[in-house]
Design an enzyme around this catalytic site. Structure first.
Site, mmCIF file in Angstrom:
data_model
loop_
_atom_site.group_PDB
_atom_site.id
_atom_site.type_symbol
_atom_site.label_atom_id
_atom_site.label_comp_id
_atom_site.label_asym_id
_atom_site.label_seq_id
_atom_site.Cartn_x
_atom_site.Cartn_y
_atom_site.Cartn_z
ATOM 1 N N ALA A 62 71.251 110.928 5.193
ATOM 2 C CA ALA A 62 71.906 110.931 3.893
ATOM 3 C C ALA A 62 73.251 110.213 4.033
ATOM 4 O O ALA A 62 73.777 110.096 5.140
ATOM 5 C CB ALA A 62 72.111 112.367 3.439
ATOM 6 N N GLY A 101 68.079 112.732 7.058
ATOM 7 C CA GLY A 101 67.290 112.326 5.901
ATOM 8 C C GLY A 101 66.372 111.149 6.228
ATOM 9 O O GLY A 101 65.304 110.997 5.634
ATOM 10 N N GLU A 104 63.426 112.533 7.695
ATOM 11 C CA GLU A 104 62.712 113.265 6.641
ATOM 12 C C GLU A 104 61.923 112.310 5.750
ATOM 13 O O GLU A 104 60.816 112.621 5.312
ATOM 14 C CB GLU A 104 63.711 114.107 5.850
ATOM 15 C CG GLU A 104 64.333 115.176 6.745
ATOM 16 C CD GLU A 104 65.428 115.977 6.080
ATOM 17 O OE1 GLU A 104 66.531 115.433 5.920
ATOM 18 O OE2 GLU A 104 65.180 117.131 5.717
ATOM 19 N N GLU A 124 71.715 117.127 11.453
ATOM 20 C CA GLU A 124 72.458 117.807 10.381
ATOM 21 C C GLU A 124 73.280 118.981 10.890
ATOM 22 O O GLU A 124 74.375 119.252 10.408
ATOM 23 C CB GLU A 124 71.491 118.311 9.301
ATOM 24 C CG GLU A 124 70.946 117.236 8.375
ATOM 25 C CD GLU A 124 69.674 116.594 8.912
ATOM 26 O OE1 GLU A 124 69.423 116.658 10.132
ATOM 27 O OE2 GLU A 124 68.926 116.013 8.109
HETATM 28 N N1 3HC Z 1 76.569 108.252 6.028
HETATM 29 C C1 3HC Z 1 77.627 107.488 5.774
HETATM 30 N N2 3HC Z 1 78.206 106.697 6.690
HETATM 31 C C2 3HC Z 1 77.698 106.710 7.924
HETATM 32 C C3 3HC Z 1 76.589 107.510 8.274
HETATM 33 C C4 3HC Z 1 76.018 108.310 7.257
HETATM 34 N N3 3HC Z 1 74.956 109.085 7.496
HETATM 35 N N4 3HC Z 1 76.314 107.317 9.575
HETATM 36 C C5 3HC Z 1 77.194 106.423 10.029
HETATM 37 N N5 3HC Z 1 78.037 106.059 9.048
HETATM 38 C C6 3HC Z 1 79.126 105.074 9.127
HETATM 39 C C7 3HC Z 1 80.225 105.522 10.089
HETATM 40 O O1 3HC Z 1 81.155 106.339 9.437
HETATM 41 C C8 3HC Z 1 80.802 104.207 10.527
HETATM 42 O O2 3HC Z 1 81.668 103.780 9.516
HETATM 43 P P1 3HC Z 1 83.000 102.932 9.867
HETATM 44 O O3 3HC Z 1 82.505 101.694 10.548
HETATM 45 O O4 3HC Z 1 83.618 102.717 8.546
HETATM 46 O O5 3HC Z 1 83.795 103.821 10.783
HETATM 47 C C9 3HC Z 1 79.591 103.266 10.532
HETATM 48 O O6 3HC Z 1 78.605 103.902 9.719
HETATM 49 C C10 3HC Z 1 79.005 103.038 11.898
HETATM 50 O O7 3HC Z 1 78.793 104.295 12.513
HETATM 51 P P2 3HC Z 1 79.091 104.536 14.060
HETATM 52 O O8 3HC Z 1 80.429 104.024 14.406
HETATM 53 O O9 3HC Z 1 78.802 105.967 14.312
HETATM 54 O O10 3HC Z 1 77.990 103.580 14.710
HETATM 55 P P3 3HC Z 1 77.095 103.778 15.993
HETATM 56 O O11 3HC Z 1 76.306 102.540 16.090
HETATM 57 O O12 3HC Z 1 77.915 104.230 17.136
HETATM 58 O O13 3HC Z 1 76.114 105.002 15.656
HETATM 59 C C11 3HC Z 1 74.560 106.276 14.341
HETATM 60 C C12 3HC Z 1 75.145 104.885 14.660
HETATM 61 C C13 3HC Z 1 73.821 106.824 15.570
HETATM 62 C C14 3HC Z 1 73.639 106.153 13.176
HETATM 63 C C15 3HC Z 1 75.732 107.247 14.027
HETATM 64 O O14 3HC Z 1 76.530 106.652 13.041
HETATM 65 C C16 3HC Z 1 75.325 108.595 13.493
HETATM 66 O O15 3HC Z 1 74.987 109.463 14.274
HETATM 67 N N6 3HC Z 1 75.407 108.784 12.168
HETATM 68 C C17 3HC Z 1 75.188 110.066 11.526
HETATM 69 C C18 3HC Z 1 73.753 110.443 11.459
HETATM 70 C C19 3HC Z 1 73.605 111.739 10.721
HETATM 71 O O16 3HC Z 1 74.323 112.694 10.924
HETATM 72 N N7 3HC Z 1 72.608 111.814 9.840
HETATM 73 C C20 3HC Z 1 72.336 112.998 9.084
HETATM 74 C C21 3HC Z 1 73.064 112.928 7.784
HETATM 75 S S1 3HC Z 1 72.946 114.412 6.854
HETATM 76 C C22 3HC Z 1 71.427 114.335 6.130
HETATM 77 O O17 3HC Z 1 70.691 113.429 6.368
HETATM 78 C C23 3HC Z 1 71.109 115.447 5.150
HETATM 79 C C24 3HC Z 1 69.665 115.497 4.788
HETATM 80 O O18 3HC Z 1 68.981 116.330 5.641
HETATM 81 C C25 3HC Z 1 69.499 116.000 3.376
#
Ligand code: 3HC
Length: 684
Positions: A62, A101, A104, A124
């Site tokens: 998400a 997500g 998912e 998450e």
């Molecule tokens: N939403 C919004 N922005 C995100 C994001 C997300 N899910 N994931 C990464 N970003 C952004 C970061 O903030 C960063 O922004 P910036 O350049 O402005 O600082 C940019 O994307 C790049 O991210 P990283 O520096 O972390 O890049 P990496 O290449 O090192 O890592 C990644 C990539 C492994 C995808 C890592 O970003 C990550 O782990 N992201 C989060 C994944 C996550 O937690 N997903 C679950 C979200 S909650 C959800 O899905 C709810 C659902 O169940 C309903």
């Protein structure tokens, strides 16, 4: 323009997402996906669908930036159900990281194909929430309840091979993903009924026959989950997957909303961005190019030097390590090998990788052997004269442009830099012990440290999998400086009537891995001691003089048995009593709240002084230091976020109430007071 586009290849509709940087499932993506599925359903010539992403990764979850804002329809749970309800087979074509997500979405597709490097996870829980788009219901149906519990409570991803093994991936694609995914879609286009994950029952049926699995899992992980709300909610939601999907998913929704509106989720989501912000260095030109680091030198093969070296070796960077005597050198390299072997024994490294890492190490007794290093890190005894002597020598030995770093935890980088002819190349690299394990790196920016040196340090930190935070030159930098008031107050509280057990208990219940006295005993009561047993000026001196140096001696603030189990020490109680009498301090009942105010509020105050003095770039950096360096519970966001949640006026009031007891040197931060008066926060 929508980030989702469609194109036909034969009778396969290819749905492509292009939403850099990580294809987060923001509103436009969700809307585009639903439209594309509707297009596929409506177009008779379409017989199958492939959902694929451009750029570095498949949907990484998400869009976290949308959290806390009014949600725009269609919400993700609706999107995934719509995908699964498509009347044509839908194939997820996965590369990079299918996370949260994103996974998912993939689980709602009828099939999943992936490149061998793809990773799959539901992180998450690290954001204080749970996989809330059917993830807690579909994942156990496909991978089994235990695997789902492991993945969703740890948040850690699995690789493609394992994903295929547990049934998450139907085919691993070697070669170009898109054409192979299309070919796969052609193969399955006529298979009916469509395999819908939500309708599967075989894997959850196993758990239905053995419902104790959930409590066993809770028990086995109780320590790991202590204080966190999300893991328990994840377990409950996965437990609900034993019900029919339509019912289970309602439980998931309710639990998701409970978490999402809680403080822990806000804290953990705040921390996600805090960590990424920390990597950004202020006041350096944007086009600053990092220096090339191919070879690293480390001076000192003690615990720190060895641990520091291991970071580089593990990242494939050769290290030359220097000691003064052969025995110390052998001991140091021996410990490194033992540490690697222990990691291998736990299955986290192969014997071959151990060999490769150790093969990159060159032990030597000659400082001159560092002449070809691009970065040299000094990790010797914490003494300014010794450090100055080493940097004077390094100045003569190191090649032009080499970065000269000190691992000092307190001393002035500017004073160290001043003995060289190249202060612009000098920087602090403060690793935390054990340096091969702890994620934090304080990068200390001296008055004259060059921008490209800083940028190099930050980039290198990422290469060795550390989280770096920039600190300014002040005693103890960010982390250790904040320890000082905590330690002083904790000691004073002993005199006034608290026990080490009570103070430690308050900290542990707060969520810290250990309290100040447990930490002293672990680190060594003798650290920083003047080593004169006749000079006894405080309780610590008295303990150190008696050889109560902590766990390593079986005695410190606590007594230890031979398995290192602590128990309250009658001798320590006597020592405290002696000092109480000597200093004429009256003993009184100390409340847990007073301990919070005197040890934690004063830390917040110190942090505010650090910000005030410009020794941290931003409040959130301080939180990153404390979460990664000292185990501050991430569900409280870090000291600054926590202070904001407590309310700054409450913090100021608490400190003011305690002022008479805080000692003559205590200084209330003007920044803290002004923010409290203005009703402002540090972090939002
Ligand atoms: N939403 C919004 N922005 C995100 C994001 C997300 N899910 N994931 C990464 N970003 C952004 C970061 O903030 C960063 O922004 P910036 O350049 O402005 O600082 C940019 O994307 C790049 O991210 P990283 O520096 O972390 O890049 P990496 O290449 O090192 O890592 C990644 C990539 C492994 C995808 C890592 O970003 C990550 O782990 N992201 C989060 C994944 C996550 O937690 N997903 C679950 C979200 S909650 C959800 O899905 C709810 C659902 O169940 C309903």
């Amino acid at each position: 323009m929508s980030p989702i586009s469609t194109k036909k290849h034969g009778d396969v509709l290819i749905v492509t997402s292009n939403n850099p940087p990580v294809n987060a499932l923001g509103h436009a993506v969700r809307e585009g996906l639903v439209k594309a599925i509707e297009e596929a359903d409506a177009d008779e010539s379409v017989k199958a669908v492939v959902i694929i992403c451009q750029g570095q990764t498949y949907f990484a979850g998400a869009d976290i930036t949308e959290f806390g804002k009014p949600m725009q329809m269609p919400m993700l749970p609706i999107v995934v159900d719509r995908i699964e309800a498509c009347t044509k087979p839908v194939v997820a074509a996965i590369h990079g990281t299918a996370l949260g997500g994103g996974l998912e979405v993939a689980l709602s597709c009828h099939y999943r194909v992936a490149v061998p490097t793809a990773k799959f996870g539901v992180p998450e829980v690290k954001l204080g929430i749970l996989p809330g788009a059917g993830g807690t219901q579909r994942l156990p149906r496909i991978a089994g309840v235990l695997k789902a519990l492991e993945m969703a409570t740890s948040g850690n991803p699995i690789g493609a091979k394992e994903a295929a093994h547990v049934g998450l991936v139907d085919r691993i694609i070697e070669g170009d993903l898109e054409p192979h995914a299309v070919a796969f879609a052609e193969e399955v286009r006529d298979i009916r009924p469509l395999p819908k994950t939500s309708e599967r029952d075989d894997k959850v049926a196993e758990a239905r026959a053995n419902p104790a699995i959930f409590d066993e899992f809770r028990k086995a992980n109780a320590k790991k989950f202590r204080g966190f709300e999300a893991p328990e909610a994840v377990i409950k939601a996965v437990e609900a997957s034993l019900k029919p999907y339509a019912e289970g998913v309602l439980d998931e929704r309710r639990l998701f909303m409970e978490l999402m509106t809680g403080t822990q989720a806000r804290a953990q989501q705040y921390f996600f961005f805090a960590e990424r912000k920390a990597a950004k260095v202020e006041n350096v030109p944007e086009d600053t190019k990092p220096r090339d680091i191919r070879k690293v030198g480390v001076i000192g093969a003690g615990t720190m030097g060895g641990g520091i070296s291991m970071n580089f070796l593990s990242a494939g960077i050769p290290v030359t390590i220097v000691e003064m005597e052969q025995a110390a050198l052998d001991r140091g390299t021996g410990v490194m090998l033992k540490n690697y072997e222990a990691t291998a024994a736990k299955g986290r490294m192969t014997a071959e990788q151990v060999g490769q890492a150790m093969g990159l190490l060159t032990p030597t007794l000659k400082l001159e052997d560092l002449a070809d290093c691009d970065l040299i890190i000094e990790a010797v005894f914490e003494n300014m004269d010794v450090k100055k002597d080493i940097f004077t020598k390094l100045d003569a030995i190191a090649k032009p442009g080499a970065i000269l770093a000190s691992n000092t935890s307190y001393l002035s980088i500017d004073d160290i830099a001043a003995v060289t002819s190249r202060p612009q190349d000098v920087v602090g690299l403060h690793f935390f012990s054990p340096a091969n394990v702890m994620k934090l790196l304080e990068v200390v920016r001296g008055a004259r440290t060059a921008p490209d040196v800083l940028v190099t340090a930050m980039q290198l930190a990422k290469r060795i999998k550390k989280v770096a935070v920039v600190a300014g030159v002040c005693y103890g930098f960010i982390g250790n400086r904040m320890l000082i008031p905590r330690q002083m107050q904790a000691m004073q509280l002993l005199l006034e009537g608290a026990t080490p057990q009570q103070i430690d208990k308050v900290h542990v219940e707060f969520g810290m891995p250990m309290g100040p006295f447990q930490m002293s005993d672990l680190a060594g009561v003798d650290i920083g001691w003047h080593r004169d047993p006749t000079r006894i000026e405080n309780i610590r001196d008295a303990l150190a003089a008696e050889g109560r140096w902590g766990q390593k001696k079986g005695a410190g603030f606590y007594d230890y048995d031979d398995k290192r189990n602590p128990s309250p020490s009658p001798r320590v109680a006597e020592i405290i009593d002696e000092f109480r009498q000597k200093t004429g301090t009256a003993q009184r009942e100390i409340s847990d709240q007073e301990i919070v105010e005197r040890t934690l509020y004063t830390m917040v105050n110190e942090a505010a002084l650090i910000l005030e003095g410009g020794f941290a770039q931003r409040a959130s950096d301080i939180d990153v230091v404390w979460v990664y360096g000292y185990g501050w519970p991430v569900y409280r966001g870090g000291p600054m976020f926590w202070a904001d949640t407590e309310g700054l006026s409450r913090i100021v009031e608490g400190i003011r109430n305690q002022l008479p007891r805080l000692g003559k040197d205590f200084k209330l931060s003007e920044l803290l007071v002004s923010k409290a008066e203005a009703g402002e926060k540090f972090t939002r």
